[in-house]
Design an enzyme around this catalytic site. Structure first.
Site, PDB file in Angstrom:
ATOM      1  N   LYS A 204       0.807  -1.224   0.000  1.00 41.82           N
ATOM      2  CA  LYS A 204       0.000   0.000   0.000  1.00 41.82           C
ATOM      3  C   LYS A 204       0.846   1.283   0.000  1.00 41.82           C
ATOM      4  O   LYS A 204       2.048   1.234   0.246  1.00 41.82           O
ATOM      5  CB  LYS A 204      -0.940   0.003   1.210  1.00 41.82           C
ATOM      6  CG  LYS A 204      -2.004  -1.083   1.176  1.00 41.82           C
ATOM      7  CD  LYS A 204      -2.982  -0.851   0.071  1.00 41.82           C
ATOM      8  CE  LYS A 204      -4.167  -1.789   0.031  1.00 41.82           C
ATOM      9  NZ  LYS A 204      -3.972  -3.149   0.452  1.00 41.82           N
TER      10      LYS A 204
HETATM   11  C1  LIG Z   1     -10.311  -1.573  -1.428  1.00 38.16           C
HETATM   12  C2  LIG Z   1      -9.606  -2.374  -0.382  1.00 38.16           C
HETATM   13  N1  LIG Z   1     -10.195  -2.543   0.808  1.00 38.16           N
HETATM   14  C3  LIG Z   1      -9.611  -3.243   1.792  1.00 38.16           C
HETATM   15  C4  LIG Z   1      -8.376  -3.824   1.601  1.00 38.16           C
HETATM   16  C5  LIG Z   1      -7.798  -4.645   2.719  1.00 38.16           C
HETATM   17  O1  LIG Z   1      -6.608  -4.172   3.235  1.00 38.16           O
HETATM   18  P1  LIG Z   1      -5.581  -5.174   3.967  1.00 38.16           P
HETATM   19  O2  LIG Z   1      -4.792  -5.848   2.908  1.00 38.16           O
HETATM   20  O3  LIG Z   1      -4.772  -4.273   4.835  1.00 38.16           O
HETATM   21  O4  LIG Z   1      -6.396  -6.130   4.780  1.00 38.16           O
HETATM   22  C6  LIG Z   1      -7.741  -3.698   0.364  1.00 38.16           C
HETATM   23  C7  LIG Z   1      -6.433  -4.350   0.114  1.00 38.16           C
HETATM   24  O5  LIG Z   1      -5.936  -4.379  -0.982  1.00 38.16           O
HETATM   25  C8  LIG Z   1      -8.375  -2.948  -0.653  1.00 38.16           C
HETATM   26  O6  LIG Z   1      -7.814  -2.789  -1.861  1.00 38.16           O
END
Ligand SMILES: Cc1ncc(COP(=O)(O)O)c(C=O)c1O
EC number: 2.6.1.50
Length: 390
Positions: A204
């Protein structure tokens, strides 16, 4: 320096030709002196190994100040943050939560985790964000929340959604995992929702390997989340070490977002003349999208019927980090697990035609952007041969 083999006539790397970026896509996370200094300090003080310290509080305060919002609950991931936001809104078993048919799978599963039913609405054909005009028809007496994500450089029509949600007395969860620090219709991403979610996952824009946060101005939501996570011990913690390395990244976020946006704009400009690949563009002077991924719509007809997935493979062989997008949620879950509010035709189309360009290359220079277009044209030139070799 050796001349880059970016002549479009030479065979593509997937057929054994020289790769346009033999070194591969730029690495992420970046080597960053600010983070190295923090890590050294963590070692010197021993803070890296502590349960409690000043870093989580410092990060929470910095995020609150950056967003101009009262409450920040740090947690273990964006996926956990969505779950906590749903808990904060008191979403109850048997209720319904509306989300787009094309969205992050974890969001759908989080709704199921609450014992609630995901209600899927279609996305817009132009920018593939949730189609807010379809949401009203999906609302019924069981609806308890609307969960929307800004995806792939696109921006959800939040003013219209806010108006609709207020009219029906429904809360919004705004998923800003893909665009921290973006401007969404004049507000910082996250400030249109009753609760907003960030991710600090390893790929990210703000990276700590793992991690997430819920932002909210509603004390009741923050309180419910704390009641759930604080059990004499933190059940969904972000560590002191993770928090410490996020603080300097937040300080650099605006500058990096601006650099990514500039390169994204230059790529989007160049793609106007490129058949078969249409970037998802967010229009409006009050929008400044963030680019965790830059989304593209792929048309195999412009590439001798080369499949989307094979095209992505060919681009990766050239050293360009291009991947298929999400699977549409209705395509990968049993019908028993969700309610489809409409035929989800655009979500089905997105399922097999979205491509996403990973962000690190957007911190490069004009040469990096030019290489992307060269790779596309080289693959087009040899598309029939790639199909034949498949
Ligand atoms: C739109 C969106 N929401 C939630 C997440 C979840 O994040 P995490 O990978 O920190 O659980 C992601 C991860 O790519 C995402 O792209």
């Amino acid at each position: 320096m050796e001349q880059l083999p970016d002549n479009i006539d030479s065979p593509p790397a997937i057929l054994g030709g020289p790769s346009i970026r033999p070194e591969g896509p730029p690495a992420w996370p970046l080597r960053d002196p600010a983070i190295e200094a923090v890590l050294q300090d963590l070692i010197r003080t021993g803070d890296w190994g502590r349960y409690h310290g000043s870093h989580c509080q410092q990060l929470a305060e910095a995020l609150a100040a950056y967003h101009g919002i009262e409450h920040v609950e740090l947690c273990a991931s964006g996926t956990a943050a969505i779950e906590l936001a749903l808990r904060g809104l008191h979403v109850s078993p048997g209720s319904e939560v509306i989300l787009a048919g094309y969205d992050f799978k974890g969001n759908f599963v989080d709704v199921l985790t609450m014992g609630a039913v995901p209600v899927l609405v279609d996305i817009r054909p132009d920018d593939w964000q949730v189609d807010v005009s379809r949401i009203e028809a999906a609302i019924n007496g069981s609806t308890q929340a609307v969960l929307v994500s800004h995806l792939h450089g696109g921006i959800v029509d939040m003013p219209r959604l806010r108006e609709l949600a207020d009219h029906h007395g429904l809360p919004i969860i705004e998923d800003a995992c893909q665009m921290p620090g973006a401007t969404v219709h004049g507000r910082r991403a996250g400030l249109w929702g009753d609760a907003a979610v960030l991710s600090f996952g390893g790929s990210k824009l703000l990276s700590a390997g793992r991690g997430g946060a819920v932002l909210t101005s509603r004390a009741d939501i923050a309180q419910r989340i704390r009641l759930y996570t604080q059990r004499g011990n933190a059940a969904y913690p972000l560590s002191e070490m993770q928090a410490a390395i996020l603080v300097p990244q937040l300080e650099q976020l605006d500058e990096r977002n601006a650099q990514r946006a500039e390169n994204a704009a230059s790529l989007i400009d160049r793609l106007v003349d490129v058949a078969g690949l249409t970037p998802l563009v967010s229009t409006g002077s009050d929008n400044a999208p963030g680019y965790y991924k830059l989304g593209l719509q792929y048309d195999p007809d412009a590439f001798a019927s080369l499949s989307r997935d094979r095209f992505a493979e060919a681009m990766r062989a050239e050293g360009i980090a291009l991947d298929p997008g999400f699977r549409a949620l209705h395509a990968i879950h049993s019908r028993r697990r969700f309610r489809a509010a409409d035929p989800l035709a655009e979500a089905s189309r997105a399922d097999d035609s979205v491509l996403t360009l990973h962000h690190p290359v957007l911190l490069g220079d004009d040469g990096d952007i030019r290489q992307i277009v060269t790779a596309i044209e080289r693959i087009r030139q040899h598309a029939a041969a790639i199909v034949a070799a498949t």
